[in-house]
Design an enzyme around this catalytic site. Structure first.
Site, PDB file in Angstrom:
ATOM      1  N   GLU A 120      92.963 -52.317  30.698  1.00 33.83           N
ATOM      2  CA  GLU A 120      92.482 -51.361  31.708  1.00 33.83           C
ATOM      3  C   GLU A 120      92.223 -52.074  33.042  1.00 33.83           C
ATOM      4  OE1 GLU A 120      90.144 -47.810  29.784  1.00 33.83           O
ATOM      5  OE2 GLU A 120      89.532 -49.645  28.796  1.00 33.83           O
ATOM      6  N   GLU A 140      91.045 -48.643  21.382  1.00 29.97           N
ATOM      7  CA  GLU A 140      89.665 -48.154  21.317  1.00 29.97           C
ATOM      8  C   GLU A 140      89.428 -47.092  20.248  1.00 29.97           C
ATOM      9  OE1 GLU A 140      89.923 -49.748  25.526  1.00 29.97           O
ATOM     10  OE2 GLU A 140      91.250 -48.764  24.110  1.00 29.97           O
TER      11      GLU A 140
END
Length: 702
Positions: A120, A140
């Protein structure tokens, strides 16, 4: 995602060419702890302010960009010990406004891993360069979360909606080479407001709708994959800023969910199974296991041999005759060919791997082996004879391991003098696929042998759990009441298929009756017999399976068991089952209980699993398992207990020891001692204590 106990930081060096190199340092995987993130912000702001800095490169130390957000911080956030910064501070203020909004060119130089928050951060850079072998992904959802640093908004804009959904919902990572082909790794500026990879709104909505349908089908008990889709959609419909705000809010909610707490518990418990007090803290170095012999080429033996050669460990496969030996070698070949068909192995690699397997009918080639794994049928006298022979033919350092699933190792080694090198290496079927390795030690097994087998487990990519020696060890011992409870309910009026549906709905891969059909009635009777023999006071004795066996209903293999099977082995309810149940009821003198004919799914789950929890408590109390977390991992990886419930004891603690004990006491009065709470469970319930807490913690509550 990564975890680290060390305080992390970033360092910045500015070259004569005006390029500022910011390096993330937080071994082992440069995880993004709060220290690292705040240091990254400071370094970045310095680089922006300095006139001599013309461009900025972010990378990670020691060939690893970043393994993601530091998962060990979740515990503090969930428990309230760590104060959260304002929602969106990292995602919007640092990553979006400060980094992505920078006026100077910002490049991520990726090597090793860029996972979770690491990717990210890289996606917020204006360009990404990567080695071809680097691993990039957003895993995640494996922790009950969604990407929380802008991943739900940036990934679809870089790789397209379908690929982004696949990467997020299935936690699939990419190699740098593939990422380059998709546009995730690039040398040109690609800011988040670019939407060239996202389909027109109508088409995007269809893709998202399909993704929702598939997600509900594959993960009906989980909310966070659907939340991930909602967040992606918000960014497409209302723009990336609105998507980021929704991502921040949903991430915070999910962080405190039971699913996230359960999956984070599994993450750390899995990594903790290799820490065994009094064994792994002695400073022993694993000896190199260069060659292994496997005795028995049946389903288990061939699977074990496959697992070993796949990790480049040469194997000698021994059988009693040429026919059995060839069948064993053919099974190994079939296991490898299945990988070739799926594109997981090249033909060249297939041949090279198979060349590590050698067949034999004698013990002549056992003179230089380092470990033997016996995987013959569960027959005590046969195993005793084999171990006596192994002592004669194997070198004195050779580890003598048995893959027995229930038989006491002291009994197996009774006719030998080599008790210090006898150990259980219990694999689960199919052995080359199932991730658990139960390492069973006796009172006499040497610590060196345990350390050696832990290392072999790591080499063959299994999660090893060290347990003590008893009937059924940890996994089968914990779960022996599972099918017994189900049969008890059926004899008293509960529908077989309702039980299987309720247990599957709870999250198990299949219900107890479908499982008995799959493993076969012969195995079920053999293992069940061991438990009736060793734990008569709490075993439910039933004639149901033996009666069905008499009619050659032996499970899936004979196309008839608790279900009927068609040519493609598809299971269907069988109306004939009723007569066998009635006959078993007659023999045992049991009456139908009207209450049990209309149980809710919740009641079925509790009546089937609370006896399992009860037995897990005994396993813990007897010291068969080192810690409760090991039993959680064993239940998930050995029996398919849903990981998003945290394992058998973690789940039990979410319900409370008092509640479980009171239910078991109630059923004991109605249906007998099969349900009687163990002393350990009763003591914990009396104090309102957790079942997983170490004894010293419970004592401190007094």
């Amino acid at each position: 995602m990564g975890s680290s106990d060390n305080k992390g930081r970033t360092v910045m060096e500015v070259g004569a060419d005006g390029v500022a190199l910011i390096t993330i340092i937080n071994p082992p995987v440069n995880s993004l702890s709060f220290d690292v993130l705040f240091s990254l912000k400071d370094s970045f702001e310095q680089a922006i302010q300095r006139d001599d800095v013309k461009a900025i490169v972010i990378t990670g130390a020691n060939g690893k960009f970043s393994g993601g957000f530091d998962i060990s911080a979740f515990g503090g956030l969930q428990g309230g010990q760590v104060k959260e910064s304002k929602p969106g501070y990292i995602s919007i203020d640092i990553i979006t406004n400060t980094m992505e909004g920078a006026r100077k060119p910002l490049v991520a130089a990726i090597d090793g891993v860029a996972l979770g928050g690491g990717l990210e951060v890289a996606m917020a850079c204006h360009a990404r360069i990567s080695t071809s072998t680097a691993q990039l992904g957003l895993p995640e959802l494996q922790l009950g979360l969604i990407p929380g640093f802008g991943g739900t908004q940036r990934l679809p804009r870089l790789v397209g909606l379908s690929k982004a959904l696949e990467m997020m919902l299935m936690s699939k990572s990419l190699k740098g080479e593939d990422a380059h082909g998709l546009g995730l790794v690039d040398a040109i500026v690609q800011k988040m407001n670019w939407t060239d990879k996202i389909e027109p709104l109508g088409e995007a909505r269809e893709i998202l709708k399909f993704a929702r349908v598939q997600t509900r089908k594959q993960a009906p008990n989980l909310m966070h994959p659907l939340v991930c889709i909602d967040v992606i959609e918000e960014g497409i419909v209302s723009g990336p800023h609105a998507g980021l705000v929704k991502e921040v809010n949903e991430f915070q909610k999910l962080l405190h969910s039971d699913t996230c707490k359960s999956l984070v518990h599994i993450f750390f418990s899995q990594r903790g199974t290799t820490k065994v007090p009094g064994i792994t803290d002695l400073g022993l170095v694993p000896r190199k296991i260069n060659k292994v012999a496997v005795l028995g080429g049946g389903l288990m033996g061939s699977g074990i041999a496959t697992a070993l050669i796949l990790s480049n460990i040469p194997v000698i496969l021994k059988e009693v005759n040429e026919k059995f030996l060839q069948a064993g070698i053919d099974r190994v070949k079939a296991n490898l060919q299945s990988r070739v068909k799926k594109g997981k192995m090249s033909q060249e690699k297939f041949e090279k791997t198979l060349s590590l397997l050698q067949g034999t009918l004698t013990y002549d080639s056992f003179r230089d082996i380092d470990m033997v794994i016996e995987a013959v049928i569960e027959n005590i006298s046969l195993k005793q004879q084999i171990f006596a022979d192994l002592e004669k033919y194997c070198p004195p350092h050779c580890i003598l391991a048995s893959n027995t699933s229930t038989i006491d190792l002291n009994l197996i080694g009774e006719k030998t003098r080599s008790h210090d090198r006898i150990i259980g290496a219990h694999f689960f079927s199919p052995a080359h696929i199932m991730p658990l390795l139960e390492i069973v030690r006796t009172q006499k097994t040497s610590p060196q042998v345990i350390v050696d087998l832990l290392d072999v487990g790591k080499r063959i990519r299994k999660t090893p759990v060290v347990v003590g020696n008893c009937t059924g060890f940890a996994v089968n011992r914990m779960f022996f009441p599972y099918s017994q409870a189900a049969i008890l309910l059926v004899e008293r009026g509960t529908d077989v298929y309702q039980i299987d549906r309720a247990i599957t709905k709870f999250g198990m891969p299949m219900g107890p009756f479908r499982m008995i059909d799959l493993v076969g009635f012969g195995v079920a009777v053999a293992t069940g017999g061991q438990f009736v023999l060793n734990f008569p006071e709490r075993s439910h004795k039933s004639m149901l399976i033996p009666i069905m066996q008499e009619d050659n209903r032996l499970g899936e293999a004979t196309r008839k068991g608790f279900y009927a099977y068609d040519n493609k082995r598809k299971a269907s309810p069988d109306p004939e089952l009723r007569k066998y149940i009635e006959k078993a009821r007659e023999i045992s003198g049991v009456q139908v209980d009207p209450k049990l004919t209309k149980l809710s799914d919740k009641d079925i789950v509790e009546m089937v699993f609370f006896p399992v929890v009860n037995e897990a408590c005994r396993v813990l109390a007897e010291g068969i398992a080192v810690k409760a977390a090991d039993l959680d991992i064993a239940s998930v990886m050995g029996m398919g207990f849903p990981p998003y419930r945290g394992g058998i004891l973690f789940w039990a603690d979410s319900l409370g020891s008092k509640y479980i004990c009171s239910r078991l006491e109630e059923w004991t009065k109605l249906y007998g001692d099969f349900f009687k709470p163990s002393a350990y469970l009763a003591a914990r319930a009396a104090k309102g204590a957790s079942l997983s807490a170490p004894i010293e913690q419970v004592k401190s509550r007094l």
